[in-house]
Design a protein around this motif. Structure first.
Motif, PDB file in Angstrom:
ATOM      1  N   ASP A  52      66.756  26.775  65.702  1.00 28.29           N
ATOM      2  CA  ASP A  52      65.315  26.915  65.508  1.00 28.29           C
ATOM      3  C   ASP A  52      64.597  25.609  65.831  1.00 28.29           C
ATOM      4  OD1 ASP A  52      65.763  29.498  64.688  1.00 28.29           O
ATOM      5  OD2 ASP A  52      65.552  29.060  62.551  1.00 28.29           O
ATOM      6  N   TYR A  53      65.196  24.485  65.438  1.00 28.90           N
ATOM      7  CA  TYR A  53      64.554  23.208  65.733  1.00 28.90           C
ATOM      8  C   TYR A  53      64.551  22.949  67.230  1.00 28.90           C
ATOM      9  CZ  TYR A  53      63.077  18.527  66.136  1.00 28.90           C
ATOM     10  OH  TYR A  53      62.366  17.431  66.536  1.00 28.90           O
ATOM     11  N   SER A  59      59.289  23.695  72.655  1.00 28.71           N
ATOM     12  CA  SER A  59      57.875  24.085  72.735  1.00 28.71           C
ATOM     13  C   SER A  59      56.976  22.857  72.741  1.00 28.71           C
ATOM     14  CB  SER A  59      57.496  24.986  71.560  1.00 28.71           C
ATOM     15  OG  SER A  59      58.166  26.204  71.650  1.00 28.71           O
ATOM     16  N   SER A  60      57.327  21.865  71.928  1.00 33.21           N
ATOM     17  CA  SER A  60      56.542  20.627  71.892  1.00 33.21           C
ATOM     18  C   SER A  60      56.639  19.874  73.219  1.00 33.21           C
ATOM     19  CB  SER A  60      57.019  19.723  70.755  1.00 33.21           C
ATOM     20  OG  SER A  60      56.707  20.298  69.513  1.00 33.21           O
ATOM     21  N   LEU A  61      57.842  19.812  73.777  1.00 30.02           N
ATOM     22  CA  LEU A  61      58.004  19.144  75.073  1.00 30.02           C
ATOM     23  C   LEU A  61      57.137  19.828  76.131  1.00 30.02           C
ATOM     24  CD1 LEU A  61      61.863  18.525  75.131  1.00 30.02           C
ATOM     25  CD2 LEU A  61      60.063  16.781  74.994  1.00 30.02           C
ATOM     26  N   PHE A 118      58.438  18.760  64.524  1.00 25.76           N
ATOM     27  CA  PHE A 118      58.703  19.003  63.107  1.00 25.76           C
ATOM     28  C   PHE A 118      57.511  19.671  62.438  1.00 25.76           C
ATOM     29  CE2 PHE A 118      62.451  16.257  63.227  1.00 25.76           C
ATOM     30  CZ  PHE A 118      63.290  16.952  62.367  1.00 25.76           C
ATOM     31  N   SER A 119      56.315  19.336  62.853  1.00 27.03           N
ATOM     32  CA  SER A 119      55.126  19.981  62.307  1.00 27.03           C
ATOM     33  C   SER A 119      55.177  21.480  62.589  1.00 27.03           C
ATOM     34  CB  SER A 119      53.869  19.362  62.924  1.00 27.03           C
ATOM     35  OG  SER A 119      52.725  20.036  62.503  1.00 27.03           O
ATOM     36  N   SER A 120      55.520  21.829  63.803  1.00 26.77           N
ATOM     37  CA  SER A 120      55.645  23.237  64.181  1.00 26.77           C
ATOM     38  C   SER A 120      56.812  23.899  63.457  1.00 26.77           C
ATOM     39  CB  SER A 120      55.834  23.329  65.693  1.00 26.77           C
ATOM     40  OG  SER A 120      56.140  24.632  66.081  1.00 26.77           O
ATOM     41  N   TYR A 121      57.943  23.215  63.400  1.00 28.74           N
ATOM     42  CA  TYR A 121      59.169  23.743  62.801  1.00 28.74           C
ATOM     43  C   TYR A 121      58.983  24.035  61.314  1.00 28.74           C
ATOM     44  CZ  TYR A 121      64.084  23.742  61.282  1.00 28.74           C
ATOM     45  OH  TYR A 121      65.294  24.066  60.740  1.00 28.74           O
TER      46      TYR A 121
END
Length: 143
Positions: A52-53, A59-61, A118-121
């Motif tokens: 999941d991370y 997605s962040s990249l 991490f914010s998204s995760y």
């Protein structure tokens, strides 16, 4: 871009990641205790948390790359287009060294990418994570 501070303590970051993974699975903590930034009731194995991370990181990249107006081909000096694509889809993990190189191409600090992922995760705001990080850093005797 980052001067002489390119030497990252990978062992320390790995230990931090293991701590986060144990928080996510509930192991290593008292019954009912949760990581302050975790979603209540989230249960999964460490492999599930890592998978999941990876997707959140990918997605962040992708989001940061597109916000900077870069194509996957922009990373050809450090990695293949296929490798960048696999990272963005969460199919591959990334080393700290490769994260630094990717962040340099995108013109951001590596921690910006990690903060976004991490914010998204964890489903929390980046401001909340920054406050938590600052508090933990101070508790650990940081400057």
């Amino acid at each position: 871009m980052f001067g002489s501070r390119r030497a990252w303590d990978t062992d320390r970051l790995f230990r931090l990641w293991r701590r986060v993974a144990s928080w996510r699975t509930g192991s290593g903590r008292e019954s009912g205790a949760q990581h302050p930034g975790s979603l209540g009731g989230f249960e999964c194995g460490v492999y599930g948390a890592v998978t999941d991370y990876r997707q959140a990181l990918g997605s962040s990249l992708r989001r940061i790359r597109k916000a900077r107006g870069l194509s996957q081909e922009s990373f050809m000096s450090i990695s293949s287009r296929a490798h960048i694509s696999m990272l963005e889809r969460g199919l591959k993990g990334v080393t700290i060294e490769k994260m630094i190189e990717i962040a340099e191409v995108m013109g951001v600090h590596p921690l910006t990418v990690l903060l976004d992922s991490f914010s998204s995760y964890e489903g929390v705001t980046s401001e909340r994570l920054l406050k938590q990080i600052a508090q933990e850093h101070e508790e650990l005797g940081g400057d």
